[in-house]
Design an enzyme around this catalytic site. Structure first.
Site, PDB file in Angstrom:
ATOM      1  N   HIS A  68       0.942  -1.072   0.104  1.00 40.93           N
ATOM      2  CA  HIS A  68      -0.018  -0.104  -0.158  1.00 40.93           C
ATOM      3  C   HIS A  68       0.879   1.368   0.042  1.00 40.93           C
ATOM      4  O   HIS A  68       1.915   1.202   0.405  1.00 40.93           O
ATOM      5  CB  HIS A  68      -1.005   0.103   1.292  1.00 40.93           C
ATOM      6  CG  HIS A  68      -1.458  -1.322   1.452  1.00 40.93           C
ATOM      7  ND1 HIS A  68      -1.181  -1.783   2.924  1.00 40.93           N
ATOM      8  CD2 HIS A  68      -2.532  -1.654   1.075  1.00 40.93           C
ATOM      9  CE1 HIS A  68      -1.748  -2.940   2.964  1.00 40.93           C
ATOM     10  NE2 HIS A  68      -2.673  -2.985   1.914  1.00 40.93           N
ATOM     11  N   HIS A  70       1.152   4.671   2.174  1.00 45.13           N
ATOM     12  CA  HIS A  70       0.859   4.787   3.529  1.00 45.13           C
ATOM     13  C   HIS A  70       1.225   6.524   3.707  1.00 45.13           C
ATOM     14  O   HIS A  70       1.884   7.090   2.597  1.00 45.13           O
ATOM     15  CB  HIS A  70       1.728   4.278   4.404  1.00 45.13           C
ATOM     16  CG  HIS A  70       1.140   2.800   4.803  1.00 45.13           C
ATOM     17  ND1 HIS A  70       0.869   2.478   5.994  1.00 45.13           N
ATOM     18  CD2 HIS A  70       1.202   1.687   3.951  1.00 45.13           C
ATOM     19  CE1 HIS A  70       0.345   1.113   5.888  1.00 45.13           C
ATOM     20  NE2 HIS A  70       0.572   0.734   4.830  1.00 45.13           N
ATOM     21  N   HIS A  86      -3.081   3.978   5.796  1.00 44.09           N
ATOM     22  CA  HIS A  86      -2.904   3.995   4.666  1.00 44.09           C
ATOM     23  C   HIS A  86      -3.409   5.402   4.001  1.00 44.09           C
ATOM     24  O   HIS A  86      -4.196   6.008   4.588  1.00 44.09           O
ATOM     25  CB  HIS A  86      -3.992   3.061   3.932  1.00 44.09           C
ATOM     26  CG  HIS A  86      -4.096   1.541   4.122  1.00 44.09           C
ATOM     27  ND1 HIS A  86      -4.784   0.459   3.866  1.00 44.09           N
ATOM     28  CD2 HIS A  86      -2.987   1.038   4.552  1.00 44.09           C
ATOM     29  CE1 HIS A  86      -4.339  -0.558   4.180  1.00 44.09           C
ATOM     30  NE2 HIS A  86      -3.184  -0.538   4.768  1.00 44.09           N
ATOM     31  N   HIS A  94     -10.999   0.994   3.849  1.00 43.20           N
ATOM     32  CA  HIS A  94     -10.263  -0.180   2.858  1.00 43.20           C
ATOM     33  C   HIS A  94     -10.794  -1.064   2.312  1.00 43.20           C
ATOM     34  O   HIS A  94     -11.990  -1.909   2.245  1.00 43.20           O
ATOM     35  CB  HIS A  94      -9.226  -0.468   4.121  1.00 43.20           C
ATOM     36  CG  HIS A  94      -8.525  -1.561   3.518  1.00 43.20           C
ATOM     37  ND1 HIS A  94      -7.140  -0.975   2.855  1.00 43.20           N
ATOM     38  CD2 HIS A  94      -8.371  -2.852   3.316  1.00 43.20           C
ATOM     39  CE1 HIS A  94      -6.383  -2.233   2.296  1.00 43.20           C
ATOM     40  NE2 HIS A  94      -7.160  -3.377   2.730  1.00 43.20           N
ATOM     41  N   HIS A 103      -9.491   3.167  -0.171  1.00 49.75           N
ATOM     42  CA  HIS A 103      -8.353   4.009   0.156  1.00 49.75           C
ATOM     43  C   HIS A 103      -7.609   4.226  -1.198  1.00 49.75           C
ATOM     44  O   HIS A 103      -7.306   3.462  -1.885  1.00 49.75           O
ATOM     45  CB  HIS A 103      -7.260   3.667   1.196  1.00 49.75           C
ATOM     46  CG  HIS A 103      -7.996   3.225   2.661  1.00 49.75           C
ATOM     47  ND1 HIS A 103      -7.507   2.438   3.202  1.00 49.75           N
ATOM     48  CD2 HIS A 103      -8.922   3.663   3.125  1.00 49.75           C
ATOM     49  CE1 HIS A 103      -7.989   2.211   4.508  1.00 49.75           C
ATOM     50  NE2 HIS A 103      -9.099   3.113   4.267  1.00 49.75           N
ATOM     51  N   ASP A 106      -4.524   1.991  -1.504  1.00 53.48           N
ATOM     52  CA  ASP A 106      -4.670   0.587  -1.669  1.00 53.48           C
ATOM     53  C   ASP A 106      -4.570   0.095  -3.077  1.00 53.48           C
ATOM     54  O   ASP A 106      -4.572   0.642  -4.113  1.00 53.48           O
ATOM     55  CB  ASP A 106      -6.284   0.171  -1.679  1.00 53.48           C
ATOM     56  CG  ASP A 106      -6.821   0.447  -0.138  1.00 53.48           C
ATOM     57  OD1 ASP A 106      -6.019   0.567   0.623  1.00 53.48           O
ATOM     58  OD2 ASP A 106      -7.840   0.176  -0.002  1.00 53.48           O
ATOM     59  N   HIS A 147       3.725  -5.634   3.194  1.00 49.60           N
ATOM     60  CA  HIS A 147       3.388  -6.426   4.578  1.00 49.60           C
ATOM     61  C   HIS A 147       3.430  -7.860   4.589  1.00 49.60           C
ATOM     62  O   HIS A 147       3.635  -8.479   3.352  1.00 49.60           O
ATOM     63  CB  HIS A 147       1.727  -6.120   4.749  1.00 49.60           C
ATOM     64  CG  HIS A 147       1.334  -5.010   5.105  1.00 49.60           C
ATOM     65  ND1 HIS A 147       1.108  -4.413   6.345  1.00 49.60           N
ATOM     66  CD2 HIS A 147       1.176  -3.819   4.061  1.00 49.60           C
ATOM     67  CE1 HIS A 147       0.760  -3.224   6.456  1.00 49.60           C
ATOM     68  NE2 HIS A 147       0.998  -2.755   5.380  1.00 49.60           N
ATOM     69  N   ARG A 164       4.143  -4.955   8.882  1.00 48.95           N
ATOM     70  CA  ARG A 164       5.212  -4.278   7.842  1.00 48.95           C
ATOM     71  C   ARG A 164       6.432  -4.594   7.800  1.00 48.95           C
ATOM     72  O   ARG A 164       7.482  -4.508   8.676  1.00 48.95           O
ATOM     73  CB  ARG A 164       4.852  -2.526   8.272  1.00 48.95           C
ATOM     74  CG  ARG A 164       3.337  -2.209   8.335  1.00 48.95           C
ATOM     75  CD  ARG A 164       3.452  -0.911   9.005  1.00 48.95           C
ATOM     76  NE  ARG A 164       2.166  -0.357   9.186  1.00 48.95           N
ATOM     77  CZ  ARG A 164       1.655   0.746   9.225  1.00 48.95           C
ATOM     78  NH1 ARG A 164       2.554   1.816   9.318  1.00 48.95           N
ATOM     79  NH2 ARG A 164       0.424   1.143   9.621  1.00 48.95           N
TER      80      ARG A 164
HETATM   81 CU   LIG Z   1      -0.076  -0.953   4.163  1.00 51.56          CU
END
Ligand SMILES: [Cu+2]
Length: 173
Positions: A68, A70, A86, A94, A103, A106, A147, A164
């Site tokens: 993603h 962030h 995010h 999300h 998001h 995303d 992730h 993460r």
């Molecule tokens: Cu993320």
């Protein structure tokens, strides 16, 4: 009359110049893992359809991983919590498959092969490199985060994608 046309032309041309200077066309991120080791890089290119994202990774656990954008341009190991949630300038829920989503940050999942390498390509239509609320180059910056687990594309706000494991601050190129 002639003067006002001249002035209008000057203002228009000046505006185009200012726009050209103010709108970056490319950005990049160097991805590092929790130990601070380099594990890949990403490029971000402005296109008419959105920002084209190309990622190459190495030395990551094989399998499917959430990835993603962030909301904060800070990657402090080992947990990378500093990167914030995010990127979500439009206050959606999300998940690419969430009816109340998604998001702006995303993205569909990244797949890493058995040898720990992977390549990834996506176009994010909800972000830009130009100034504005959806800009990846906002004053607080943004970052690209990978992730440990796959994103389920619906669970708000994280996609249930776990820890993460890599992070890179997105900077203008
Ligand atoms: Cu993320």
């Amino acid at each position: 009359m002639r003067t006002s046309i001249f002035l209008a032309a000057v203002i228009l041309f000046g505006g185009m110049l200012a726009w050209g200077q103010a709108a970056p066309q490319a950005a990049k991120a160097e991805l590092k893992d929790a130990q601070g080791q380099p594990v890949g890089n990403a490029t971000f290119t402005q296109t008419p359809a959105g920002v084209e994202i190309a990622v190459t990774v190495t030395h990551l656990p094989p399998g499917t991983h959430g990835i993603h954008i962030h909301a904060v341009g800070q990657c402090e190991p080992p947990d990378f919590k500093s990167a914030g949630p995010h990127f979500n300038p439009t206050n959606k829920k999300h998940g690419l498959k969430n009816p109340e989503g998604h998001h702006a940050g995303d993205l569909r999942n990244l797949v890493v092969s058995d040898d720990g390498t992977g390549t990834y390509h996506a176009v994010d239509a909800d972000v830009t490199l130009a100034p504005g609320p959806n800009s990846l180059l906002s004053p607080t910056g943004t970052s690209l985060v990978i992730h440990a687990a796959p994103d389920d594309d619906v669970t708000d706000p994280s996609g249930n994608s776990g820890a993460r494991i890599a992070c890179g601050v997105i900077v203008q190129q």
